[in-house]
Structure formats: structure tokens, C-alpha cells
Write an enzyme that holds these catalytic residues in place. Structure first.
Site, PDB file in Angstrom:
ATOM      1  N   THR A 195       0.840  -1.186   0.000  1.00  0.00           N
ATOM      2  CA  THR A 195       0.000   0.000   0.000  1.00  0.00           C
ATOM      3  C   THR A 195       0.866   1.223   0.000  1.00  0.00           C
ATOM      4  O   THR A 195       2.082   1.140  -0.053  1.00  0.00           O
ATOM      5  CB  THR A 195      -0.915   0.033   1.224  1.00  0.00           C
ATOM      6  OG1 THR A 195      -1.747   1.191   1.132  1.00  0.00           O
ATOM      7  CG2 THR A 195      -0.128   0.098   2.492  1.00  0.00           C
ATOM      8  N   SER A 410       0.883  23.286  -5.367  1.00  0.00           N
ATOM      9  CA  SER A 410       0.751  24.746  -5.257  1.00  0.00           C
ATOM     10  C   SER A 410       1.185  25.236  -3.886  1.00  0.00           C
ATOM     11  O   SER A 410       1.123  24.514  -2.903  1.00  0.00           O
ATOM     12  CB  SER A 410      -0.687  25.159  -5.515  1.00  0.00           C
ATOM     13  OG  SER A 410      -1.088  24.746  -6.806  1.00  0.00           O
TER      14      SER A 410
END
Length: 410
Positions: A195, A410
Site C-alpha cells: 500500500t 501549489s
């Protein structure tokens, strides 16, 4: 940027017990995030055994390469995890950063570098400055405690909206055996081995080879059955550590009945963690279980289930609370597995909407629409061909997923 806690998050976080031979500390190293912990240090008792499974991505991260090599030694004394930077696709600088991190951690733990395991999660392609660990890991080793499990789970989060923890207790040879696990993951989730990042700790004395066998098998039925967006990470890592401090004889044979009991508990714990990952899927509002039965075999059933679970059209229909079984038909048909249109039946929960290749004559739009308003949705496709079956967990696909990933760097 932070995001609202998933509406599918557990109402309370579990309290994990102390596991003898495991100590924990977290720190703020300023790797990417400001004002939050981004480093996890775990100290492990001498004699701790380790097993692991890793991404099958052909572009693995530098920490994955390091752990694969270190795993050959079979023993562990320290684990270092950072969030905010995946140290993936970073070339020679990435390998050097991992090596330097291991050197700093080995000095702090008083062990060999080959006994240090390293994992990183976050932005791909940005060099990781290992000098940020200088002094930090030594400080962590000096103040590590045995009861900081929630703090550990929080330190490894990226776009996760809640920490993921689970625990199990079993009895072997009259002794209480404990297993604790933490995981992180919310996006870039379609494991092809393990995972996102997950770490399991137990005080059971288990030979490394046995631990590896039961971990690999448990992983196949847990983390390898969860998908959020169909994208397999460069950094997927699942590690299990066994300190051997429970005071019973070592489990040295996978056929030992105690190994079977431990394997059951481990799989149960990993299933819980895997489901928590799907419940925290980026932008998720629905937790979805996809069941496929009547396939020619289990492997075929799983491939069909994954096709359904990864379909953007199926997932957006669920987000819109629309029981659009036509999209499920599409996903079954495109899977490339044996299927017969005229034998296919589809259900949402206990409501069968399609039977033998056509709409069920007892179909109720009102009942189905009411079911789709719930948070937990079950889709079942019966292929009518054999005894193969599988189940996969996923979530819906909402506008928030696009917003989260559009803003990620961002």
C-alpha cells in the site's frame, strides 16, 4: 493545504497499547510542511525481525530500493519515515539522501545502517535534503516513548484527513500477543504489492521468513484489494516488525498453528487499515465495496472487481447517488475476463437491479435511489459462470478529488 476531515472517518480513534521493544518519536524537520510534524522515528529492540512488500512500479523511489536491500538482512533496529517529499525520481541524489538518512539514524539508534529502514511520501521529483535529519533523529532517539501511536500516524500524513490506526490482541501459548498498525494514503492508491505506506509492529517472536510469508499472504487479501484512483505509487511500502518480546518460543515454521493464528490477526488488522484508506480517498463521500461472484476463478473475479472499482463512470455515478447499472455492465465487459451478457446479474446492496442480462422485473427506482443516499454502498456483479469470487474496496469520485490534486504542488 489542509482539507476537511472525510465524512467517512471513524468517529473516534483507537487507543493502541504499548508493544514492548518499540519506542516512538516525531519531529518537525520542515521538509515541506510548516507547523506540523513530518518525521517519524521508531526505535526497535535488538533482535527485531522484519518483513516487507513494496511497489511493483518500474519507477520505484530511492527508499524502496534501500528497504528491499536491507530486507535481506532480516533484522531491524530503526524506522525513519518522512512526509512531504517522496524522494522518488531523484536520481543519484535520491540514493545518497537515503544512505545519509540511514547513517544518521544508525548513529542515533546505535546500530548498523543495514538495520535502518527508510520510507518517504509526498511530492515526486523533488530532491530530499537529508541534512534536515541531522540532530533531529538523535533527539528523537533520546526522547522516544512507547505510547505515541496517534502521533506516529499523524506524522506520516500527506493529503490524508485523519490518522489511520488499528490494533489486535490474541493469545498464544498463554501469552498476550499484541499487533499495532498505522498507515497513510488518500490518493495515488491502487496498490500492486502493498500500500501507500503502512507499518505493523508485534511483540510476537517470529522468524523473518515466516513473517514474510504471512505478511505477503495477508497483504494480497487486504491492501491489494483497495483502490482510490487506479494509480500505483512509486513509494508503496508495507513493513512488519516483530520484536520477539512476548516471552514465548519463536515461531520458526509457517505450518506452526501459532503462525496461522498470527496470520489471521494480521490479515484482519490490515483489512481494517485498507478500508480506512478507501474511507479517506481524496474527496470521498461514499465508501464502496465491490463484490464479484460467479466468475471462472478468483483471479478473474478480482480483475473484474478492480475494473468496476476503478471506473470513473461508475465512481461518479455513485457520487451522484445514481444506481446506473449500465456503467457496471460496461466495466464488466471491458475487463478482458470471461463474461456472458445474458448471465450477468447486478445488485446494489440487497436490491437486484439487473438479472440475466436485462433489468430485473422487480426493480424499484424509489428503493434503489434511497439506498444510494447512504454512505456505505455495496455493488455486486454475479457473472453466472463459476465459483470465483473477490471483493475490492474503493470510494466515489467527486469534484473535490480534482481540486485536491489540481492544487497538490501549489
Amino acid at each position: 493545504m489542509s482539507h476537511p476531515v472525510s465524512p467517512l472517518a471513524p468517529k473516534t480513534l483507537p487507543s493502541l497499547p504499548v508493544i514492548e521493544g518499540v519506542v516512538i518519536a516525531t519531529a518537525e524537520a520542515g521538509i515541506r510542511y510548516k507547523g506540523r510534524t513530518d518525521v517519524l522515528y521508531v526505535g526497535l529492540a535488538e533482535g527485531t525481525r522484519v518483513a516487507g512488500v513494496f511497489t511493483r512500479s518500474k519507477c520505484p523511489s530511492a527508499p524502496v530500493d534501500w528497504c528491499r536491500s536491507a530486507l535481506e538482512g532480516g533484522s531491524a533496529r530503526a524506522l525513519v519515515v518522512n512526509s512531504g517529499n517522496a524522494n522518488a525520481f531523484t536520481g543519484a541524489k535520491g540514493a545518497q539522501a537515503v544512505s545519509r538518512t540511514a547513517e544518521i539514524a544508525a548513529r542515533a539508534a546505535g546500530c548498523a545502517t543495514g538495520e535502518v529502514f527508510v520510507a518517504s511520501t509526498g511530492v515526486i521529483g523533488e530532491p530530499l535534503d537529508a541534512s534536515k535529519f541531522e540532530g533531529v533523529l538523535e533527539d528523537c532517539a533520546g526522547r522516544a516513548r512507547a505510547d505515541l501511536w496517534q502521533e506516529a500516524a499523524r506524522a506520516i500524513m500527506t493529503t490524508d484527513t485523519f490518522p489511520k490506526l488499528a490494533t489486535r490482541t490474541i493469545e498464544l501459548d498463554g501469552a498476550e500477543i499484541r499487533l499495532n498498525g498505522i498507515a497513510k494514503g488518500a490518493g495515488m492508491i491502487a496498490p500492486d504489492m502493498a500500500t501507500m505506506l503502512a507499518f505493523v509492529f508485534t511483540d510476537a517472536p517470529v522468524a523473518a521468513a515466516v513473517l514474510q510469508e504471512i505478511l505477503s499472504e495477508a497483504n494480497a487479501r487486504s491492501f491489494n484489494c483497495v483502490t482510490v484512483d487506479g494509480d500505483t505509487s512509486t513509494s508503496d511500502t508495507l513493513l512488519a516488525f516483530a520484536t520477539g518480546k512476548a516471552g514465548i518460543a519463536e515461531i520458526a515454521d509457517a505450518q506452526d498453528p501459532r503462525a496461522k493464528s498470527l496470520a489471521i490477526a494480521l490479515e484482519d488488522l490490515l483489512v481494517e487499515l485498507a478500508q480506512l484508506v478507501a474511507r479517506d480517498g481524496e474527496g470521498a463521500r461514499k465508501f464502496v465495496t465491490v463484490r464479484v461472484v460467479g466468475a471462472v476463478d478468483d483471479a478473474s473475479a478480482k480483475r473484474v472487481a478492480i475494473s468496476i472499482a476503478n471506473s470513473p463512470l461508475v465512481k461518479t455515478a455513485i457520487a451522484g447517488e445514481d444506481a446506473n447499472w449500465g456503467r457496471v455492465v460496461m466495466a464488466v465487459g471491458k475487463a478482458g475476463e470471461p463474461a456472458d451478457r445474458d448471465r450477468l446479474s447486478i445488485s446494489f446492496g440487497d436490491i437486484r437491479v439487473a438479472k440475466n442480462g436485462a433489468r430485473d422485473p422487480d426493480y424499484s427506482e424509489e428503493a434503489t435511489s434511497a439506498y444510494m443516499e447512504g454512505e456505505d454502498i455495496v455493488i455486486c456483479a454475479d457473472l453466472g459462470l463459476g465459483d470465483g469470487e473477490a471483493r475490492v474496496w474503493t470510494c466515489d469520485l467527486t469534484k473535490a478529488y480534482v481540486e485536491i490534486n489540481g492544487d497538490y504542488r501549489s
